[in-house]
Design a protein around this motif. Sequence first.
Motif, PDB file in Angstrom:
ATOM      1  N   VAL A  48       0.841  -1.198   0.000  1.00 30.66           N
ATOM      2  CA  VAL A  48       0.000   0.000   0.000  1.00 30.66           C
ATOM      3  C   VAL A  48       0.880   1.253   0.000  1.00 30.66           C
ATOM      4  O   VAL A  48       0.587   2.229  -0.704  1.00 30.66           O
ATOM      5  CB  VAL A  48      -0.985  -0.017   1.191  1.00 30.66           C
ATOM      6  N   ALA A  49       1.964   1.232   0.761  1.00 28.38           N
ATOM      7  CA  ALA A  49       2.888   2.380   0.764  1.00 28.38           C
ATOM      8  C   ALA A  49       3.519   2.570  -0.613  1.00 28.38           C
ATOM      9  O   ALA A  49       3.676   3.702  -1.083  1.00 28.38           O
ATOM     10  CB  ALA A  49       3.968   2.186   1.827  1.00 28.38           C
ATOM     11  N   VAL A  50       3.861   1.478  -1.291  1.00 30.73           N
ATOM     12  CA  VAL A  50       4.424   1.570  -2.641  1.00 30.73           C
ATOM     13  C   VAL A  50       3.397   2.162  -3.597  1.00 30.73           C
ATOM     14  O   VAL A  50       3.733   3.017  -4.437  1.00 30.73           O
ATOM     15  CB  VAL A  50       4.909   0.182  -3.128  1.00 30.73           C
ATOM     16  N   ILE A  51       2.149   1.753  -3.470  1.00 33.39           N
ATOM     17  CA  ILE A  51       1.079   2.292  -4.330  1.00 33.39           C
ATOM     18  C   ILE A  51       0.923   3.790  -4.093  1.00 33.39           C
ATOM     19  O   ILE A  51       0.811   4.571  -5.048  1.00 33.39           O
ATOM     20  CB  ILE A  51      -0.249   1.538  -4.074  1.00 33.39           C
ATOM     21  N   VAL A  52       0.940   4.208  -2.831  1.00 36.81           N
ATOM     22  CA  VAL A  52       0.795   5.633  -2.515  1.00 36.81           C
ATOM     23  C   VAL A  52       1.980   6.422  -3.086  1.00 36.81           C
ATOM     24  O   VAL A  52       1.802   7.513  -3.650  1.00 36.81           O
ATOM     25  CB  VAL A  52       0.653   5.847  -0.992  1.00 36.81           C
ATOM     26  N   ILE A  53       3.186   5.883  -2.960  1.00 37.96           N
ATOM     27  CA  ILE A  53       4.365   6.565  -3.505  1.00 37.96           C
ATOM     28  C   ILE A  53       4.279   6.655  -5.026  1.00 37.96           C
ATOM     29  O   ILE A  53       4.649   7.673  -5.620  1.00 37.96           O
ATOM     30  CB  ILE A  53       5.652   5.843  -3.056  1.00 37.96           C
ATOM     31  N   MET A  54       3.740   5.608  -5.657  1.00 39.87           N
ATOM     32  CA  MET A  54       3.584   5.630  -7.114  1.00 39.87           C
ATOM     33  C   MET A  54       2.556   6.665  -7.564  1.00 39.87           C
ATOM     34  O   MET A  54       2.603   7.130  -8.701  1.00 39.87           O
ATOM     35  CB  MET A  54       3.189   4.235  -7.629  1.00 39.87           C
ATOM     36  N   LEU A  55       1.643   7.045  -6.690  1.00 43.90           N
ATOM     37  CA  LEU A  55       0.619   8.032  -7.037  1.00 43.90           C
ATOM     38  C   LEU A  55       1.128   9.470  -6.984  1.00 43.90           C
ATOM     39  O   LEU A  55       0.503  10.364  -7.561  1.00 43.90           O
ATOM     40  CB  LEU A  55      -0.583   7.895  -6.097  1.00 43.90           C
ATOM     41  N   VAL A  56       2.250   9.691  -6.317  1.00 42.62           N
ATOM     42  CA  VAL A  56       2.778  11.046  -6.164  1.00 42.62           C
ATOM     43  C   VAL A  56       3.171  11.599  -7.532  1.00 42.62           C
ATOM     44  O   VAL A  56       3.894  10.980  -8.301  1.00 42.62           O
ATOM     45  CB  VAL A  56       3.999  11.056  -5.215  1.00 42.62           C
ATOM     46  N   GLY A  57       2.648  12.778  -7.846  1.00 40.91           N
ATOM     47  CA  GLY A  57       2.983  13.462  -9.090  1.00 40.91           C
ATOM     48  C   GLY A  57       2.189  13.025 -10.313  1.00 40.91           C
ATOM     49  O   GLY A  57       2.422  13.530 -11.401  1.00 40.91           O
ATOM     50  N   ARG A  58       1.270  12.091 -10.152  1.00 40.67           N
ATOM     51  CA  ARG A  58       0.473  11.643 -11.309  1.00 40.67           C
ATOM     52  C   ARG A  58      -0.742  12.537 -11.484  1.00 40.67           C
ATOM     53  O   ARG A  58      -1.281  13.076 -10.522  1.00 40.67           O
ATOM     54  CB  ARG A  58      -0.002  10.205 -11.105  1.00 40.67           C
ATOM     55  N   ASP A  59      -1.186  12.622 -12.723  1.00 40.17           N
ATOM     56  CA  ASP A  59      -2.441  13.330 -12.966  1.00 40.17           C
ATOM     57  C   ASP A  59      -3.606  12.371 -12.692  1.00 40.17           C
ATOM     58  O   ASP A  59      -3.406  11.198 -12.391  1.00 40.17           O
ATOM     59  CB  ASP A  59      -2.476  13.888 -14.393  1.00 40.17           C
ATOM     60  N   GLN A  60      -4.820  12.876 -12.808  1.00 41.05           N
ATOM     61  CA  GLN A  60      -5.986  12.091 -12.433  1.00 41.05           C
ATOM     62  C   GLN A  60      -6.154  10.849 -13.303  1.00 41.05           C
ATOM     63  O   GLN A  60      -6.464   9.771 -12.794  1.00 41.05           O
ATOM     64  CB  GLN A  60      -7.252  12.947 -12.503  1.00 41.05           C
ATOM     65  N   ALA A  61      -5.917  10.961 -14.584  1.00 42.63           N
ATOM     66  CA  ALA A  61      -6.114   9.825 -15.484  1.00 42.63           C
ATOM     67  C   ALA A  61      -5.126   8.695 -15.196  1.00 42.63           C
ATOM     68  O   ALA A  61      -5.511   7.515 -15.155  1.00 42.63           O
ATOM     69  CB  ALA A  61      -5.982  10.283 -16.939  1.00 42.63           C
ATOM     70  N   SER A  62      -3.860   9.041 -14.977  1.00 44.95           N
ATOM     71  CA  SER A  62      -2.884   7.988 -14.702  1.00 44.95           C
ATOM     72  C   SER A  62      -3.068   7.413 -13.289  1.00 44.95           C
ATOM     73  O   SER A  62      -2.824   6.225 -13.061  1.00 44.95           O
ATOM     74  CB  SER A  62      -1.455   8.493 -14.896  1.00 44.95           C
TER      75      SER A  62
END
Length: 134
Positions: A48-62
């Motif tokens: 879950v922490a990896v998923i949250v880190i992967m979300l940083v800086g992404r736009d809504q679609a990605s």
Amino acid sequence: MSSRTDKNVSMRTPLANVRRLGAAHGGTSDFFRQRLTAVAMALLMIPVAVIVIMLVGRDQASAQALLGSPVVAILLTLFIIAGCVHMKIGVQVVIEDYVHSEAAKISAILANNFFSFAVGLASIYAIFKLSVGS
């Protein structure tokens, strides 16, 4: 000498009375379930922490594409279920220990059950909407 024939007198020790299930007859299962959900959340914390880190800086679609993938949806759903069950049990123990009025205790436990279920259901619904599209 008077002999006691009172049926309420027990020769069992207090320890023998509570050895198996405890005084409330349900504490052992709650204790075990809370420890099980804690272990499940600890194991799911890294993904879950990896998923949250992967979300940083992404736009809504990605972000929607990432959260909509089946593996991520399953991991988040399991984390939410474990968290909501753990939360429900923990708050219920606090209510049972510190609320002394029986009516208030029952009302608080019912509200706790409803709140835990509502949070879990809303979270899982959001994940489902992301995974199948709108």
